[in-house]
Motif scaffolding. Sequence first.
Motif, PDB file in Angstrom:
ATOM      1  N   GLU A  73      -1.297  -4.782   2.453  1.00 51.72           N
ATOM      2  CA  GLU A  73      -1.942  -5.376   3.640  1.00 51.72           C
ATOM      3  C   GLU A  73      -3.052  -6.340   3.229  1.00 51.72           C
ATOM      4  OE1 GLU A  73      -2.571  -2.440   6.730  1.00 51.72           O
ATOM      5  OE2 GLU A  73      -0.395  -2.272   6.933  1.00 51.72           O
ATOM      6  N   CYS A  74      -2.689  -7.329   2.424  1.00 51.02           N
ATOM      7  CA  CYS A  74      -3.643  -8.318   1.915  1.00 51.02           C
ATOM      8  C   CYS A  74      -4.305  -9.077   3.060  1.00 51.02           C
ATOM      9  CB  CYS A  74      -2.938  -9.350   1.045  1.00 51.02           C
ATOM     10  SG  CYS A  74      -2.024  -8.690  -0.345  1.00 51.02           S
ATOM     11  N   CYS A 127       3.732  -5.382   3.524  1.00 51.16           N
ATOM     12  CA  CYS A 127       3.796  -4.253   2.574  1.00 51.16           C
ATOM     13  C   CYS A 127       2.471  -3.495   2.590  1.00 51.16           C
ATOM     14  CB  CYS A 127       4.190  -4.731   1.175  1.00 51.16           C
ATOM     15  SG  CYS A 127       2.829  -5.150   0.066  1.00 51.16           S
ATOM     16  N   GLY A 186      -1.174 -13.909  -1.003  1.00 48.80           N
ATOM     17  CA  GLY A 186      -1.448 -12.495  -1.248  1.00 48.80           C
ATOM     18  C   GLY A 186      -1.057 -12.099  -2.666  1.00 48.80           C
ATOM     19  N   CYS A 190      -1.766  -9.592   6.152  1.00 53.67           N
ATOM     20  CA  CYS A 190      -0.309  -9.486   6.052  1.00 53.67           C
ATOM     21  C   CYS A 190       0.094  -8.022   6.281  1.00 53.67           C
ATOM     22  CB  CYS A 190       0.160  -9.955   4.678  1.00 53.67           C
ATOM     23  SG  CYS A 190       1.940  -9.802   4.451  1.00 53.67           S
ATOM     24  N   CYS A 232       1.510 -10.830  -3.820  1.00 54.52           N
ATOM     25  CA  CYS A 232       2.893 -11.184  -4.202  1.00 54.52           C
ATOM     26  C   CYS A 232       3.040 -12.634  -4.628  1.00 54.52           C
ATOM     27  CB  CYS A 232       3.842 -10.885  -3.052  1.00 54.52           C
ATOM     28  SG  CYS A 232       3.439 -11.809  -1.555  1.00 54.52           S
TER      29      CYS A 232
HETATM   30  S1  SF4 Z   1       1.523  -8.369  -1.436  1.00 51.88           S
HETATM   31 FE1  SF4 Z   1       2.513 -10.025  -0.266  1.00 51.88          FE
HETATM   32  S2  SF4 Z   1       3.867  -8.921   1.138  1.00 51.88           S
HETATM   33 FE2  SF4 Z   1       2.363  -7.426   0.412  1.00 51.88          FE
HETATM   34  S3  SF4 Z   1       0.704  -7.460   1.930  1.00 51.88           S
HETATM   35 FE3  SF4 Z   1       0.147  -8.885   0.262  1.00 51.88          FE
HETATM   36  S4  SF4 Z   1       0.874 -10.881   0.994  1.00 51.88           S
HETATM   37 FE4  SF4 Z   1       1.943  -9.330   2.210  1.00 51.88          FE
END
Ligand code: SF4
Length: 336
Positions: A21-22, A18, A30, A15, A32
């Motif tokens: 970058e999970c 943010c 991720g 991802c 979040c």
């Molecule tokens: S926390 Fe959520 S938005 Fe941030 S990189 Fe991980 S998956 Fe994406």
Amino acid sequence: MYLYEHSGDGKAFKCLLCPHECVINPGKTGICRVRENDGSGIKLTTYGVISGYASDPIEKKPLYHFFPGHRILSVGSYGCNMRCDFCQNDQISQHGRQSECMTISSEELALRAQLISGNIGLAYTYNEPSIWFEYVIDCASAVKEQGQFNVMITNGYVNKAPLKEYLNFIDAFNVDLKGFNEDFYRKYTGASLKYVLDNLVMIANGGRHLEITTLIIPGLNDSADLMSAEARWISKSLGPEVPLHISRYFPRYKRSDPATPLETIIKLSDVASEYLDYVYTGNLPADIGGSNTSCPSCGKVLIKRTGYETKNTGLTYEGRCSVCGTKIISSDHVKI
Ligand code: SF4
């Protein structure tokens, strides 16, 4: 703009929304909790999912220099890309999509914002809205098309490309600057301060209205030195006219320490006022004060606030002090 990319063998995706970058495996979300690898990419599981919906005074966001005294339709969802153990909204922020939840299409939400008398637009708030990217952009573009305003209350932890896209649609930001110390961020939020500072500069340089909130937690980020460093940085990097809200913590989520002493908030407000033109205190009893807007040049009280009630006592329709003419608020952000 790409919000994710292949990672490793191709089943996992990274991802890019943010700085975490999970890298997310199929069927997983991720950090979040709301962005999921569905096998073909990373999808937002909370598109249109609403956890909170209210017509709020804009002062409640808090935004004190953007259409003061007006109301804004405010919405939030679930999830957050930070893990603050002092979270004041953990019932929605530290959970993913709930099985029973209200959903509203972006078109319907924008229409509701238009139909409320005196409403200035939409505020994306309550949980962390930057992780709600696809829905926020769809709503925000519809709101702009109908001539209204978009406001985002955010932790500021987002990558540059999506922030650039937000800057195309969001008129005003209140960014939570949770403490002015990298170790504090790493230990208590699970994030990194440097990205938040860079994004604050990007928002200010992008010409969007910006206010900042710092929640003061006893023993963690309540030193005068830290506040002095934060206020100096804001003044130098963003400008002394950027309003700072110093807010009182109450025990919630994983923390049970007592609420921040009133004297601490007042002392830190005095420290920040040495460098900044507009320092406000938040979450204090109404009779303590600290929420009026005064002219930094002549001292005239221009907006009196009692709770979320506002009374104009000297701000002109051009956003200036009625006594000395000092510019206080952009003339575009005074009256609709
Ligand atoms: S926390 Fe959520 S938005 Fe941030 S990189 Fe991980 S998956 Fe994406």
